[in-house]
Design an enzyme around this catalytic site. Sequence first.
Site, mmCIF file in Angstrom:
data_model
loop_
_atom_site.group_PDB
_atom_site.id
_atom_site.type_symbol
_atom_site.label_atom_id
_atom_site.label_comp_id
_atom_site.label_asym_id
_atom_site.label_seq_id
_atom_site.Cartn_x
_atom_site.Cartn_y
_atom_site.Cartn_z
ATOM 1 N N THR A 261 0.826 -1.201 0.000
ATOM 2 C CA THR A 261 0.000 0.000 0.000
ATOM 3 C C THR A 261 0.864 1.257 0.000
ATOM 4 O O THR A 261 1.993 1.226 0.517
ATOM 5 C CB THR A 261 -0.902 0.002 1.254
ATOM 6 O OG1 THR A 261 -1.435 1.297 1.462
ATOM 7 C CG2 THR A 261 -0.107 -0.365 2.507
ATOM 8 N N LYS B 168 2.800 -3.511 7.146
ATOM 9 C CA LYS B 168 2.933 -3.609 5.682
ATOM 10 C C LYS B 168 4.341 -3.154 5.265
ATOM 11 O O LYS B 168 4.978 -3.770 4.412
ATOM 12 C CB LYS B 168 1.880 -2.764 4.966
ATOM 13 C CG LYS B 168 0.467 -3.286 5.060
ATOM 14 C CD LYS B 168 0.272 -4.673 4.461
ATOM 15 C CE LYS B 168 0.439 -4.694 2.952
ATOM 16 N NZ LYS B 168 0.112 -6.041 2.406
HETATM 17 P P1 NAD Z 1 -9.244 -7.455 2.808
HETATM 18 O O1 NAD Z 1 -9.156 -7.257 4.283
HETATM 19 O O2 NAD Z 1 -10.527 -7.185 2.102
HETATM 20 O O3 NAD Z 1 -8.822 -8.959 2.430
HETATM 21 C C1 NAD Z 1 -7.796 -9.631 3.077
HETATM 22 C C2 NAD Z 1 -7.995 -11.119 2.847
HETATM 23 O O4 NAD Z 1 -6.906 -11.802 3.469
HETATM 24 C C3 NAD Z 1 -9.286 -11.670 3.476
HETATM 25 O O5 NAD Z 1 -9.928 -12.524 2.553
HETATM 26 C C4 NAD Z 1 -8.789 -12.473 4.680
HETATM 27 O O6 NAD Z 1 -9.615 -13.571 5.004
HETATM 28 C C5 NAD Z 1 -7.424 -12.913 4.209
HETATM 29 N N1 NAD Z 1 -6.508 -13.184 5.329
HETATM 30 C C6 NAD Z 1 -6.276 -12.395 6.419
HETATM 31 N N2 NAD Z 1 -5.376 -12.994 7.225
HETATM 32 C C7 NAD Z 1 -5.025 -14.164 6.615
HETATM 33 C C8 NAD Z 1 -4.135 -15.216 6.961
HETATM 34 N N3 NAD Z 1 -3.405 -15.180 8.089
HETATM 35 N N4 NAD Z 1 -4.016 -16.263 6.097
HETATM 36 C C9 NAD Z 1 -4.746 -16.303 4.939
HETATM 37 N N5 NAD Z 1 -5.616 -15.347 4.592
HETATM 38 C C10 NAD Z 1 -5.754 -14.281 5.411
HETATM 39 O O7 NAD Z 1 -8.060 -6.563 2.209
HETATM 40 P P2 NAD Z 1 -7.964 -5.796 0.809
HETATM 41 O O8 NAD Z 1 -8.486 -4.423 0.980
HETATM 42 O O9 NAD Z 1 -8.494 -6.674 -0.251
HETATM 43 O O10 NAD Z 1 -6.381 -5.680 0.665
HETATM 44 C C11 NAD Z 1 -5.629 -6.723 0.031
HETATM 45 C C12 NAD Z 1 -4.167 -6.316 -0.015
HETATM 46 O O11 NAD Z 1 -4.036 -5.093 -0.733
HETATM 47 C C13 NAD Z 1 -3.565 -6.061 1.367
HETATM 48 O O12 NAD Z 1 -2.256 -6.571 1.363
HETATM 49 C C14 NAD Z 1 -3.560 -4.550 1.498
HETATM 50 O O13 NAD Z 1 -2.499 -4.111 2.317
HETATM 51 C C15 NAD Z 1 -3.327 -4.134 0.048
HETATM 52 N N6 NAD Z 1 -3.852 -2.810 -0.320
HETATM 53 C C16 NAD Z 1 -5.157 -2.478 -0.058
HETATM 54 C C17 NAD Z 1 -5.632 -1.241 -0.473
HETATM 55 C C18 NAD Z 1 -7.096 -0.852 -0.276
HETATM 56 O O14 NAD Z 1 -7.479 0.254 -0.677
HETATM 57 N N7 NAD Z 1 -7.946 -1.711 0.279
HETATM 58 C C19 NAD Z 1 -4.791 -0.342 -1.111
HETATM 59 C C20 NAD Z 1 -3.472 -0.718 -1.371
HETATM 60 C C21 NAD Z 1 -3.027 -1.964 -0.970
#
Ligand code: NAD
Length: 301
Positions: A121, A152
């Site tokens: 992120t 992160k």
């Molecule tokens: P989210 O919380 O919607 O999804 C995370 C997923 O990971 C869930 O399905 C959860 O069940 C799974 N998970 C959590 N812990 C786990 C574990 N120990 N083992 C296996 N699975 C596990 O998150 P998101 O918003 O989809 O973000 C996904 C990635 O993108 C993250 O790494 C986040 O840092 C990054 N990101 C998100 C954004 C945003 O705007 N949401 C922006 C930039 C980067």
Amino acid sequence: MGKLLVTGGAGFIGSNFVHHVVRHTDHTVTVLDKLTYAGNRASLAGLPPARVRLVVGDIADAAVVDPLTAETDAVVHFAAESHNDNSLHDPRPFVDTNLVGTYTLLEAARRHDVRFHHISTDEVYGDLALDDPTRFTESTPYNPSSPYSSTKAGSDLLVRAWVRSFGLRATISNCSNNYGPFQHVEKFIPRQITNVLRGLRPKLYGAGVNVRDWIHADDHSSAVLRILDRGEIGETYLIGADGERDNRSVVELILELMGLPVDAYDLVPDRPGHDLRYRENEAWWGPEKDGVEAFYARTGR
Ligand code: NAD
């Protein structure tokens, strides 16, 4: 045709990525997801079983991770604890998943010499003053502010070290704020939309002046596929959409698109008088909504 292991593929961005891969490539996908409160099987509904399978498990569990990594061509690592507010109340799962989980995956990828792409992120860079014209670049120093962004940042540094120390074939991308289907109702845009649908006045922190760059999850997915395909090993890529908006204008746009007066977040104390058209998929978001609002009420936000 390749085999992808997509961690966190039942979460918001991960599930959008899996749909994108099925639509645009011939790859097969194994999703590894713990199905925490943020993961939802329903986000993968309708995908062809011959192309996509879901394994429920923890990325910090080497016994689960190792055999799945051994049979894959590339790991695309989305799994994370991802909500800043939660990280302020209970940081432990953030350390376990974002740091120990990433370490466990890196070790498996190293053992089996598997290509690795790490999803991160732009929050690792901290924040800029509102009037600061600067933009983040790949060499901006890390300055994370919450347990979420610091774990992160730590996971990014682990990936860089595995490239330099062990020659892992890895890339990293740091993306700005995503919006799109399958986003949990605790997050800013779906929370405002579902508040309006429930007749609640949208809530804005700090007069809504915070600025974010917004990108559709599908555009994020296509960038990740491009990096997997053509990315240079060891590189960090910043993904954004030149879509900067302050929170206030996002809420105003939501109200406008939902056929309400754009100032309804400020002035309307009770249920807005318009007949509202319900957002699709209430069966998907409805069950989570009460719990999320109870959490925000307890924490005063
Ligand atoms: P989210 O919380 O919607 O999804 C995370 C997923 O990971 C869930 O399905 C959860 O069940 C799974 N998970 C959590 N812990 C786990 C574990 N120990 N083992 C296996 N699975 C596990 O998150 P998101 O918003 O989809 O973000 C996904 C990635 O993108 C993250 O790494 C986040 O840092 C990054 N990101 C998100 C954004 C945003 O705007 N949401 C922006 C930039 C980067």
